[in-house]
Motif scaffolding. Structure first.
Motif, PDB file in Angstrom:
ATOM      1  N   THR A 162       8.930  12.506  -0.935  1.00  0.00           N
ATOM      2  CA  THR A 162       8.104  12.286  -2.128  1.00  0.00           C
ATOM      3  C   THR A 162       8.243  10.815  -2.551  1.00  0.00           C
ATOM      4  O   THR A 162       9.002  10.051  -1.943  1.00  0.00           O
ATOM      5  N   ASP A 163       7.503  10.430  -3.583  1.00  0.00           N
ATOM      6  CA  ASP A 163       7.449   9.032  -3.989  1.00  0.00           C
ATOM      7  C   ASP A 163       8.839   8.470  -4.313  1.00  0.00           C
ATOM      8  O   ASP A 163       9.631   9.130  -4.980  1.00  0.00           O
ATOM      9  N   ASN A 164       9.088   7.270  -3.862  1.00  0.00           N
ATOM     10  CA  ASN A 164      10.393   6.640  -4.085  1.00  0.00           C
ATOM     11  C   ASN A 164      10.274   5.126  -3.962  1.00  0.00           C
ATOM     12  O   ASN A 164       9.287   4.610  -3.423  1.00  0.00           O
TER      13      ASN A 164
ATOM     14  N   HIS B  25       0.858  -1.183   0.000  1.00  0.00           N
ATOM     15  CA  HIS B  25       0.000   0.000   0.000  1.00  0.00           C
ATOM     16  C   HIS B  25       0.896   1.235   0.000  1.00  0.00           C
ATOM     17  O   HIS B  25       1.792   1.355   0.838  1.00  0.00           O
ATOM     18  N   HIS B  26       0.654   2.124  -0.966  1.00  0.00           N
ATOM     19  CA  HIS B  26       1.506   3.302  -1.134  1.00  0.00           C
ATOM     20  C   HIS B  26       1.641   4.114   0.162  1.00  0.00           C
ATOM     21  O   HIS B  26       2.721   4.606   0.499  1.00  0.00           O
ATOM     22  N   LEU B  27       0.544   4.233   0.895  1.00  0.00           N
ATOM     23  CA  LEU B  27       0.582   5.054   2.117  1.00  0.00           C
ATOM     24  C   LEU B  27       1.362   4.370   3.239  1.00  0.00           C
ATOM     25  O   LEU B  27       1.994   5.036   4.053  1.00  0.00           O
TER      26      LEU B  27
ATOM     27  N   GLY C 212       3.966   2.663   2.617  1.00  0.00           N
ATOM     28  CA  GLY C 212       5.328   3.022   2.206  1.00  0.00           C
ATOM     29  C   GLY C 212       5.724   4.379   2.759  1.00  0.00           C
ATOM     30  O   GLY C 212       6.763   4.528   3.420  1.00  0.00           O
ATOM     31  N   HIS C 213       4.875   5.404   2.528  1.00  0.00           N
ATOM     32  CA  HIS C 213       5.176   6.751   3.042  1.00  0.00           C
ATOM     33  C   HIS C 213       5.332   6.743   4.563  1.00  0.00           C
ATOM     34  O   HIS C 213       6.269   7.334   5.106  1.00  0.00           O
ATOM     35  N   LEU C 214       4.396   6.070   5.256  1.00  0.00           N
ATOM     36  CA  LEU C 214       4.413   6.059   6.730  1.00  0.00           C
ATOM     37  C   LEU C 214       5.701   5.477   7.292  1.00  0.00           C
ATOM     38  O   LEU C 214       6.174   5.903   8.343  1.00  0.00           O
TER      39      LEU C 214
HETATM   40 ZN    ZN Z   1       3.069   9.384  -2.545  1.00  0.00          ZN
END
Ligand code: ZN
Ligand code: KG4
Length: 327
Positions: free
Chosen positions: A295-297, A110-112, A114-116
């Motif tokens: 940011t996205d990575n 889940h993308h979020l 990942g961010h968390l």
């Molecule tokens: Zn993102």
């Protein structure tokens, strides 16, 4: 265990190699900003086509940088949502196919999440439990994080995300996409006291957000102004002040409500210096990713993938991606 992470949910093709013993081995990305800029925002079909062009060369590049072969991989993690479905399908399809031929697990991330978890890639990492503020182009959420996989939403936005408000305000005053970094840069030469933007939903209890009004406020302020360069900078500064102050007020409340000692910020808007400075004044330990991992990575996807794998999560052979949905 060596994991390849693949992120293609929006306008960045990003890949990374993460080793459970050695940590981050290599990461790289290709940004599509210049491709989308003339349209003022991301064009989904163009995003998918560009991911297709870039993904395999980028995977080869991280493997070469780590002096590793595909056969050294133990698993492949990929973002399966939320995001642009066509764009997600590129990363998911490639990840699933490589894992299939190597006969290793594929792990949907889940993308979020990942961010968390991106702050975990830094030297100084937070201990559970912590409050997390996730601020990106599509999300503005406060979480109670008790452990890997235990994410409880404390507050969400009722309309626009804060990154979206930055992007839309930028558009109103004629700055290019993506607006967040542009507004932040211009705000440095502005006087934030020349205008007073509202701080939405701060004068009532709760942890919900609403950022759509800020963009409208920016629009009318700009329309009624002298439209000078200084005015533009003043609007950028006043908008940024209101948006970041609003986030600070809600973080303070969330910390009080949970009694937790640590605050994590993640997502594109956590790169914002004014926000970081404001949150650093709260009576808490503050953790955030290095700027490039806000940011996205691919690194955050490889790391979150490893943690998912440890919880027994792997992908079916039938590939599944989704546009919207909670962690
Ligand atoms: Zn993102
Ligand atoms: O996490 P991210 O790369 O992609 C999403 O998952 O949405 O976040 C992108 C968002 C955009 O809205 C961008 O304008 C914003 O993060 N952003 C910033 C800054 N850098 C990126 N906003 C404010 N200040 C910044 N320095």
């Amino acid at each position: 265990m060596l994991i390849l992470g693949i992120e293609t949910s929006c306008d960045e093709t990003a890949v990374a190699l993460y080793d459970s013993e050695k940590g981050l081995i290599a990461h790289t990305l290709h940004s599509q900003i210049m491709l989308h800029r003339k349209y003022g925002g991301v064009v989904p079909e163009l995003a998918s086509r560009d991911h297709i062009r870039k993904i395999l060369p980028l995977i080869d590049a991280v493997l070469a940088e780590g002096r590793l072969q595909k056969t050294d991989l133990d698993a492949i993690a990929y973002t399966n949502g939320p995001g642009l479905v066509g764009a997600l399908m590129v990363g998911a399809g490639v990840a699933r196919a490589i894992a299939y031929t190597l006969n290793i697990p594929a792990i949907p991330v889940h993308h979020l999440e990942g961010h968390l978890l991106a702050p975990m890639l830094e030297e100084n990492t937070p201990e559970f439990p912590f409050v997390a503020l996730l601020v990106s182009g599509g999300h503005t959420q406060l979480y109670s994080v008790k452990d890997f996989g235990q994410y409880e939403i404390l507050g969400d936005t009722l309309d626009d995300a804060v990154g979206e408000a930055f992007d839309k305000t930028a558009k109103v005053i004629g700055l290019p996409y993506p607006g967040g970094p542009e507004v932040a840069k211009l705000a440095e030469s502005g006087d934030k006291t020349q205008y007073e933007f509202p701080k939405p939903m701060t004068n009532r209890a709760g942890l919900e957000f609403s950022f759509a009004g800020l963009k409208t406020f920016a629009k009318y302020t700009w329309m009624e102004s002298d439209k000078s360069e200084q005015t533009k900078a003043n609007i950028a500064a006043a908008f940024q002040e209101a948006a970041t102050e609003t986030l600070k007020i809600k973080c303070k409340r969330a910390l009080k409500q949970t009694g937790y000692q640590s605050l994590v910020i993640a997502g594109g808007v956590s790169a914002n210096t004014v926000l970081r400075e404001k949150l650093a004044t709260l009576d808490t330990q503050l953790f955030f990713p290095r700027i490039e991992f806000c940011t996205d990575n691919g690194a955050m996807i490889a790391y979150a993938g490893l943690k998912r794998f440890e919880r027994g999560i792997t992908a079916e052979l039938g590939i599944d991606v989704f546009a919207r949905g909670e962690i």
